[in-house]
Design a protein around this motif. Structure first.
Motif, PDB file in Angstrom:
ATOM      1  N   GLY A 156       0.989 -55.773 -41.519  1.00  0.00           N
ATOM      2  CA  GLY A 156       1.948 -56.392 -42.430  1.00  0.00           C
ATOM      3  C   GLY A 156       3.137 -55.505 -42.731  1.00  0.00           C
ATOM      4  N   LEU A 157       2.871 -54.217 -42.998  1.00  0.00           N
ATOM      5  CA  LEU A 157       3.974 -53.294 -43.298  1.00  0.00           C
ATOM      6  C   LEU A 157       4.892 -53.105 -42.090  1.00  0.00           C
ATOM      7  CD1 LEU A 157       2.218 -50.574 -45.492  1.00  0.00           C
ATOM      8  CD2 LEU A 157       3.865 -52.314 -46.232  1.00  0.00           C
ATOM      9  N   LEU A 158       4.313 -53.090 -40.886  1.00  0.00           N
ATOM     10  CA  LEU A 158       5.142 -53.001 -39.681  1.00  0.00           C
ATOM     11  C   LEU A 158       6.065 -54.218 -39.580  1.00  0.00           C
ATOM     12  CD1 LEU A 158       2.566 -51.676 -37.032  1.00  0.00           C
ATOM     13  CD2 LEU A 158       4.490 -50.423 -38.043  1.00  0.00           C
ATOM     14  N   ALA A 159       5.497 -55.396 -39.903  1.00  0.00           N
ATOM     15  CA  ALA A 159       6.305 -56.622 -39.858  1.00  0.00           C
ATOM     16  C   ALA A 159       7.357 -56.636 -40.958  1.00  0.00           C
ATOM     17  CB  ALA A 159       5.388 -57.845 -39.977  1.00  0.00           C
TER      18      ALA A 159
ATOM     19  N   GLY B  31      10.262 -54.885 -39.743  1.00  0.00           N
ATOM     20  CA  GLY B  31      10.751 -55.314 -38.433  1.00  0.00           C
ATOM     21  C   GLY B  31      10.318 -54.439 -37.285  1.00  0.00           C
ATOM     22  N   LEU B  32       9.188 -53.739 -37.427  1.00  0.00           N
ATOM     23  CA  LEU B  32       8.722 -52.810 -36.392  1.00  0.00           C
ATOM     24  C   LEU B  32       7.570 -53.373 -35.571  1.00  0.00           C
ATOM     25  CD1 LEU B  32       8.729 -49.523 -38.536  1.00  0.00           C
ATOM     26  CD2 LEU B  32      10.517 -50.356 -36.983  1.00  0.00           C
ATOM     27  N   LEU B  33       7.141 -54.600 -35.876  1.00  0.00           N
ATOM     28  CA  LEU B  33       6.005 -55.191 -35.164  1.00  0.00           C
ATOM     29  C   LEU B  33       6.504 -55.994 -33.971  1.00  0.00           C
ATOM     30  CD1 LEU B  33       2.882 -55.551 -35.265  1.00  0.00           C
ATOM     31  CD2 LEU B  33       3.295 -57.705 -36.484  1.00  0.00           C
ATOM     32  N   PRO B  34       6.168 -55.579 -32.765  1.00  0.00           N
ATOM     33  CA  PRO B  34       6.636 -56.307 -31.571  1.00  0.00           C
ATOM     34  C   PRO B  34       6.143 -57.750 -31.560  1.00  0.00           C
ATOM     35  CG  PRO B  34       5.723 -54.163 -30.977  1.00  0.00           C
ATOM     36  CD  PRO B  34       5.368 -54.398 -32.411  1.00  0.00           C
ATOM     37  N   GLY B  35       7.031 -58.689 -31.284  1.00  0.00           N
ATOM     38  CA  GLY B  35       6.667 -60.095 -31.176  1.00  0.00           C
ATOM     39  C   GLY B  35       6.444 -60.807 -32.481  1.00  0.00           C
ATOM     40  N   SER B  36       6.743 -60.150 -33.611  1.00  0.00           N
ATOM     41  CA  SER B  36       6.513 -60.783 -34.909  1.00  0.00           C
ATOM     42  C   SER B  36       7.529 -61.892 -35.179  1.00  0.00           C
ATOM     43  CB  SER B  36       6.607 -59.738 -36.015  1.00  0.00           C
ATOM     44  OG  SER B  36       6.563 -60.348 -37.297  1.00  0.00           O
ATOM     45  N   ASP B  37       7.058 -62.975 -35.814  1.00  0.00           N
ATOM     46  CA  ASP B  37       7.940 -64.075 -36.202  1.00  0.00           C
ATOM     47  C   ASP B  37       8.641 -63.794 -37.521  1.00  0.00           C
ATOM     48  OD1 ASP B  37       7.058 -65.383 -33.964  1.00  0.00           O
ATOM     49  OD2 ASP B  37       5.581 -66.624 -35.021  1.00  0.00           O
ATOM     50  N   ASN B  38       8.219 -62.738 -38.238  1.00  0.00           N
ATOM     51  CA  ASN B  38       8.804 -62.433 -39.541  1.00  0.00           C
ATOM     52  C   ASN B  38      10.153 -61.743 -39.377  1.00  0.00           C
ATOM     53  OD1 ASN B  38       9.070 -60.650 -42.174  1.00  0.00           O
ATOM     54  ND2 ASN B  38       7.578 -62.255 -42.631  1.00  0.00           N
ATOM     55  N   PRO B  39      11.142 -62.122 -40.168  1.00  0.00           N
ATOM     56  CA  PRO B  39      12.478 -61.520 -40.025  1.00  0.00           C
ATOM     57  C   PRO B  39      12.553 -60.051 -40.414  1.00  0.00           C
ATOM     58  CG  PRO B  39      12.389 -62.954 -41.962  1.00  0.00           C
ATOM     59  CD  PRO B  39      11.122 -63.187 -41.197  1.00  0.00           C
TER      60      PRO B  39
END
Length: 482
Positions: free
Chosen positions: A192-195, A198-206
């Motif tokens: 969650g913190l990566l998302a 914006g550090l999570l590859p392929g995440s849909d979260n902005p």
């Protein structure tokens, strides 16, 4: 109030009057076996603060207070840390299966130990019914061919059987149940913190960073008063932290286990509660409809793009439910065992078999649990609603009793066994009194809330009944160890 007994005398009751105690390596000295390994106690301590309420109840708290729900969790978490510190002080010096009930007996009088012991037992056997029903709903959704009541019966029977085998089997089941919860929440926080950034590859979260903490009406969109409303909603999701002090009495090194659990409670609450809720409200605006429609954790997973988030969370919630059931049955039975030892419950409850299992105490607890499950299906809005509400504030009563007990117990330990005071409450007695004020404030504030008022008043009624019964009983019957 009764005179203060010495610690040695107060703990000298045999498992069953007139019967020999169990002997041999691994005995605890009261008929129970030291069958819990250090890894069991460590995971019980970690998982004890993670209840199913964290997963299923956090969305309503977020809706009520917005991002300020973090303050609500922090306030309750602080209260739990202080209570656990007090309990850890007593449990490290005097580990016993009766925990705070035994200490209340020694420090405040028999009426206190009797009353808080039976109220705590009552709380957990009602929880058995709640959790069995919650698990049955999930399982019925997966396999509808088996009715809900059938699933409730199955999970109760299976976990009763594991508790009847040995304390080690309870510890092993709880090790894996708690382990799954810990890994799931730990992974959720990290991913969650990566998302969030914006550090999570392929995440849909902005990846909005911490913007969502203030971009929907500010940090306290519903005012400062909503923080207290949030406190009422989250306080009961912390119940269970004290289980490790009961289980320590059946461990290989009770003092070490209690000390470790007490010292680690701050980071456990910080990571699992504050950390996971922070992730939810930074991934999504607090007023996002998906939080209330799907649940806070499912909504957060969906925002990242985790496939089948709902089913993933159902598996985790089911694990939390089974963990709570497993620990609830263990806790209720050990409290009944301790009450039996002190002559405050049927003598049969204090007897153990050759494996050190208090079979009668387990079966007595689970029978009431089965009856409560039946009430839940037959008279949910009347009888079961009464049981639920009359046990609703017991958690706060227990914490309050721990505070008052510690005020007296510190002096007893210093007088009789000062070398065992290895865990000390901070700023004693000032922080103890601050904690008493905090808990009392929550109880009074509950009276301003319609649901809370019902719980407090009915729980007070149940407590008054038990206290009066105890006082009358003490006057008409001599103490077993007199």
């Amino acid at each position: 109030m009764t005179s203060q007994p010495s610690l040695a005398k107060a703990d000298s009751n045999p498992s069953s009057p007139g019967e020999p105690q169990s002997g041999g390596t691994g005995d605890t000295g009261d008929g129970l076996k030291a069958g819990l390994k250090n890894r069991h106690l460590s995971m019980i301590a970690i998982g004890g603060v993670i209840g199913a309420g964290l997963f299923v109840g956090s969305s309503s708290g977020i809706a009520a207070a917005g991002p300020a729900i973090l303050i609500s969790y922090a306030l309750v978490g602080t209260m739990v840390v202080l209570v656990m510190r007090m309990l850890g002080e007593m449990a490290a010096a005097r580990p016993t299966s009766g925990s705070f009930s035994t200490y209340a007996d020694q420090a405040l009088g028999r009426w206190a130990g009797f009353s808080i012991g039976w109220l705590y037992w009552f709380f957990w056997v009602v929880v058995l019914a709640v959790e069995a029903t919650a698990g049955a709903v999930i399982l019925n959704g997966w396999i509808p061919a088996v009715p809900q009541w059938g699933w409730a019966l199955i999970v109760m029977v299976v976990l009763t059987a594991t508790n009847l085998v040995s304390v080690g089997s309870y510890g092993e089941f709880e090790f894996w149940f708690a382990g799954i919860k810990v890994v799931a929440i730990g992974g959720f926080v990290v991913i969650g913190l990566l998302a969030v950034f914006g550090l999570l590859p392929g995440s849909d979260n902005p990846g909005a960073g911490f913007a969502h903490l203030t971009d929907a009406g500010g940090f306290m969109p519903k005012g400062a008063g909503a923080i207290l409303t949030g406190v009422l909603m989250v306080v009961f999701s912390f119940m269970g932290s004290e289980i490790v002090t009961l289980a320590a009495g059946e461990s290989e090194d009770p003092q070490r286990a209690v000390t470790k659990a007490t010292n680690s409670v701050i980071w456990r609450i910080g990571v699992f509660y504050l950390g996971s809720i922070l992730v939810v409200i930074t991934l999504l605006p607090w007023n996002d409809k998906s939080i209330t429609e799907h649940g806070s954790y499912v909504a957060a997973l969906n925002s990242i793009g985790i496939p089948h988030a709902g089913q993933v969370m159902n598996v985790i919630v089911l694990t939390a439910v089974l963990s709570c059931l497993n620990s609830g049955l263990y806790t209720a039975s050990r409290m009944a065992f301790s009450l039996g030892q002190r002559g405050d419950a049927p003598k049969a409850f204090a007897r153990t078999n050759e494996r050190g299992v208090p079979r009668a105490a387990i079966l007595g607890s689970v029978v009431f649990g089965f009856v409560a499950v039946w009430f839940n299906y037959q008279w949910k809005d009347t009888v079961f609603d009464f049981l639920l509400n009359s046990s609703g504030a017991v958690a706060l009563f227990v914490w309050l009793m721990i505070c008052f007990t510690q005020l007296r117990m510190r002096g007893i330990i210093l007088r009789e066994e000062p070398e065992k005071l290895v865990v000390k409450m901070w700023l004693f007695p000032y922080l103890t009194w601050v904690t008493i004020a905090m808990i009392s404030f929550v109880l009074v504030y509950m009276l301003t809330d319609e649901t809370g008022r019902k719980q407090v008043l009915l729980s007070l009624l149940a407590a008054a009944f038990v206290v009066v019964f105890s006082v009358v009983r003490e006057k008409v019957r001599p103490r077993v160890d007199a």
